[in-house]
Write an enzyme that holds these catalytic residues in place. Sequence first.
Site, PDB file in Angstrom:
ATOM      1  N   ASP A 130       5.574  -0.826  -9.380  1.00  0.00           N
ATOM      2  CA  ASP A 130       5.417   0.175  -8.231  1.00  0.00           C
ATOM      3  C   ASP A 130       4.553   1.540  -8.289  1.00  0.00           C
ATOM      4  OD1 ASP A 130       6.097   1.150  -5.571  1.00  0.00           O
ATOM      5  OD2 ASP A 130       8.089   2.380  -6.493  1.00  0.00           O
ATOM      6  N   HIS A 161       8.302   6.130  -1.100  1.00  0.00           N
ATOM      7  CA  HIS A 161       6.984   6.738  -0.549  1.00  0.00           C
ATOM      8  C   HIS A 161       5.889   6.671  -1.162  1.00  0.00           C
ATOM      9  CE1 HIS A 161       9.594   7.886   3.337  1.00  0.00           C
ATOM     10  NE2 HIS A 161      10.891   7.672   2.030  1.00  0.00           N
ATOM     11  N   ARG A 162       5.830   6.040  -2.161  1.00  0.00           N
ATOM     12  CA  ARG A 162       4.736   6.556  -3.444  1.00  0.00           C
ATOM     13  C   ARG A 162       3.833   5.536  -2.571  1.00  0.00           C
ATOM     14  NH1 ARG A 162       8.257   5.308  -7.822  1.00  0.00           N
ATOM     15  NH2 ARG A 162       9.572   6.683  -9.443  1.00  0.00           N
ATOM     16  N   ALA A 163       4.399   4.366  -1.949  1.00  0.00           N
ATOM     17  CA  ALA A 163       2.381   4.018  -1.496  1.00  0.00           C
ATOM     18  C   ALA A 163       1.876   5.076  -0.324  1.00  0.00           C
ATOM     19  CB  ALA A 163       3.431   2.765  -0.248  1.00  0.00           C
ATOM     20  N   ALA A 208      -0.008   6.894  -1.834  1.00  0.00           N
ATOM     21  CA  ALA A 208      -1.006   6.821  -3.049  1.00  0.00           C
ATOM     22  C   ALA A 208      -2.412   6.360  -1.720  1.00  0.00           C
ATOM     23  CB  ALA A 208      -0.430   5.673  -3.629  1.00  0.00           C
TER      24      ALA A 208
END
Length: 374
Positions: A197, A278-280, A283
Amino acid sequence: MSRVYPFTAIVGQDELRRALILNAVRPDIGGVLIRGERGTAKSTAARGLAALLPPIQAVIGCHYACDPNDPIGWCDECRERDAAGTLTHGERTTPFVDLPVGATEDRVIGTLNIEQVLRSGKRRFEPGVLAEANRGVLYIDEVNLLDDHVVDVLLDAAAMGVNVVEREGVSFSHPSLFVLVGTMNPEEGELRPQLTDRFGLSVGVQAVANIDDRTEILRRRLAFDRDRDAFRSVWSDAENALRDAIVAARERLHDVEITERDLRTTAEIVSAASVDGHRAELAILKTAQANAAFEGRQKIAVHDMRLAAKLALAHRRRRGPLEGSASDMSAVQEVLDRAAADAAAEAEPARGTPGEPGEGEPSAPSADGSKSER
């Protein structure tokens, strides 16, 4: 440099090449995890990208290649040079660092000489791989075989842009901004989901199936092995064109507007994909913005979001037996289709206005730097 196969001469693998280019435009996307079998141009693409990137201006004598035009990001030594009036700079090639197999944490982050600190009161830092890779490309072959803790440290530095080393109450930090490229063969073991992830984007690569393309791969590789300088000369115009396109995209990146609708669409995409954290979202937004900049636009289009979602979600989908198929992107496609319909509806009046072009797919630089109509 002549030993490196030209990036623009790679046949196929369009998604891989675009993912690498977008990370070159915006390194804080978080790198690329390349999953695939051996012999599918994974390392060739990574090395080709590094050789393609333009030279950088760096402080002479600095272990970290600090940017002379970015005093906020300087290391302590460069601040001292500036205060003493001895800071000078010059041009150097973009770093490409290949992480050694079996690298230890100290080899990666560097070490503090505690004995010298205690003896003289001065900090002495021995730079590691992260220092060497600053403002360049850090390549990790078979990242899934590295110690999990080492991978975690690498990903932390990539996300923060700073490497912090702490030993016995003494700390040292230096800039650590780089394009992280990790490759892995899933048949040899998987990365833990928590580490997967942390990569901004992921691309799955396979051997090219088309016979014509396979023939062209052979033809180009034989020509390269026969006379590398001559082969690189043939591709020099394409390499220069793509290099110029990357530089131009970097310069216009922050002119690309991120609207309230872009924010909401991104949130809807990630929610539909059932992705935690919330990384997605970050990105996807950064990738879409970089793609718009690379294609010469100041607004994010639906096809930017579509590409970004594909690259940012593939490795983040849940894979539990009760959580649905990781490859099921139908809910995400519905969100993107609604966004496309809304954009088309808004653009409809413009299509009927004389002299005003519609909202169709724009022409964009291809991986060889040329323009191609979508």
